[in-house]
Design an enzyme around this catalytic site. Structure first.
Site, mmCIF file in Angstrom:
data_model
loop_
_atom_site.group_PDB
_atom_site.id
_atom_site.type_symbol
_atom_site.label_atom_id
_atom_site.label_comp_id
_atom_site.label_asym_id
_atom_site.label_seq_id
_atom_site.Cartn_x
_atom_site.Cartn_y
_atom_site.Cartn_z
ATOM 1 N N LYS A 178 27.352 36.588 41.704
ATOM 2 C CA LYS A 178 28.508 37.448 41.957
ATOM 3 C C LYS A 178 28.024 38.877 41.796
ATOM 4 O O LYS A 178 27.726 39.314 40.681
ATOM 5 C CB LYS A 178 29.651 37.142 40.984
ATOM 6 N N GLY A 199 42.342 41.862 39.838
ATOM 7 C CA GLY A 199 43.636 42.524 39.984
ATOM 8 C C GLY A 199 44.850 41.630 39.917
ATOM 9 O O GLY A 199 45.974 42.118 39.894
#
Lengths: 66, 257
Positions: B96, B185
């Site tokens: 990632k 988020g």
């Protein structure tokens, strides 16, 4: 005896190779990743990686992450 | 099934492992979520390799696949070095890729991100880039060799939910065949359902679960919401209308006057 910077801390050490250093520090090498002077040293290369005065060594291990 | 670099995955929830009240609660949350992939990180070892070893033993016992991250890196070189160390330690080509460009928003430095992605893809990595919803950046990441994109929907840890659904929808439309994972988020299960209804393939969560009052129950709630959103997308959602439309047929209604 040489002076090494290990994870940001200056330490006098007698280790000749990176593998010897991990052994002297009593680190469990199976759970570590290493870099010297900003370059990765793979686990298989630690035993033949000679350390020099002033080397900056990063020793990382698994941590929680997002 | 979701295909991520040739690996078939049935759960569409990828879970972070940070900030849980305890290792036991982390483990229970992962189990409750049904996640098959969890993110992990690398940090300076201070306990002789024992701390990292204990943490990773816990993860290994869960039987999940790990997705190491480059969290905290602020340059392409830092991220590439960290990725190579992660590959050596975890034995996976998955990474990632995070290259942070702003201290306050933790917004990715998309220029350094593309540079690092190109280097890592050329080096055999399978890169999951944490990016924005910018279409041009997404194009560059695909050209660099990425086969998965992970746009944010709001700043990391903000719990704000999808603040720009128009951009997320555009990204889905422009890249219909690329696995898209919303990363960062999300604050509520309904946020996850909303992005899945847009056709996103999966979501990556951490803080919303880890800092919940009950992380284990929240992990299950997100998994349920993600499944609901996915099924809703697959079933075909109605477009909103400006005016009412009766759901009960008009034909055949009684006339009393």
């Amino acid at each position: 005896m040489k002076t090494l910077i290990i994870n940001g801390e200056t330490q006098p050490m007698e280790a000749r190779t990176l593998a010897e250093l991990l052994c002297q520090l009593d680190y469990d090498a199976a759970w570590l990743a290493t870099a010297v002077n900003g370059e990765v040293v793979l686990r298989d290369a630690r035993a033949s990686f000679d350390l020099r005065e002033g080397d900056r060594i990063e020793i990382l291990s698994p941590m929680q992450g997002g | 099934m979701l295909d991520l670099y040739g690996t078939a995955v049935s759960s569409r929830l990828l879970l972070g492992t940070a900030r849980y009240p305890s290792p036991a609660i982390l483990a229970d949350a992962v189990r409750a979520s049904g996640a098959e992939i969890v993110t992990v990180s690398l940090r300076r070892e201070t306990a002789g390799g024992k701390a990292g070893g204990a943490f990773f033993a816990l993860i290994r016992d869960l039987g999940v696949r790990v997705l190491p991250n480059t969290a905290g890196c602020h340059s392409a070189k830092e991220a590439v070095t960290t990725a190579r160390m992660a590959r050596d330690l975890f034995g996976t080509n998955w990474i990632k890729l995070e290259v942070i460009g702003h201290h306050d928003t933790l917004q990715p430095d998309v220029f350094a991100l593309v540079d690092a992605a190109r280097t890592l893809c050329d080096d055999g990595f399978e890169v999951f880039p944490y990016t924005t919803d910018d279409l041009v950046v997404a194009e560059r990441l695909l050209e660099a060799g990425c086969k998965v994109l992970m746009p944010w929907c709001a700043p990391i840890g903000s719990a704000a939910g999808p603040i720009n659904p128009v951009a997320l929808r555009a990204m889905r439309t422009h890249f219909p065949d690329v696995p898209l994972i919303v990363d960062a988020g999300l604050g509520r299960p309904s946020h996850a359902a909303a992005v899945m209804e847009l056709g996103y393939d999966a979501v990556l969560l951490n803080t919303a679960v880890a800092l919940a009052g009950d992380p284990v129950v929240m992990a299950k709630a997100f998994a349920t919401a993600i499944d609901a959103g996915r099924k809703g997308f697959q079933a075909g959602l109605l477009s909103p209308r400006d005016m009412a439309e009766p759901s009960t047929p008009i034909i055949g209604r009684a006339v009393f006057s």
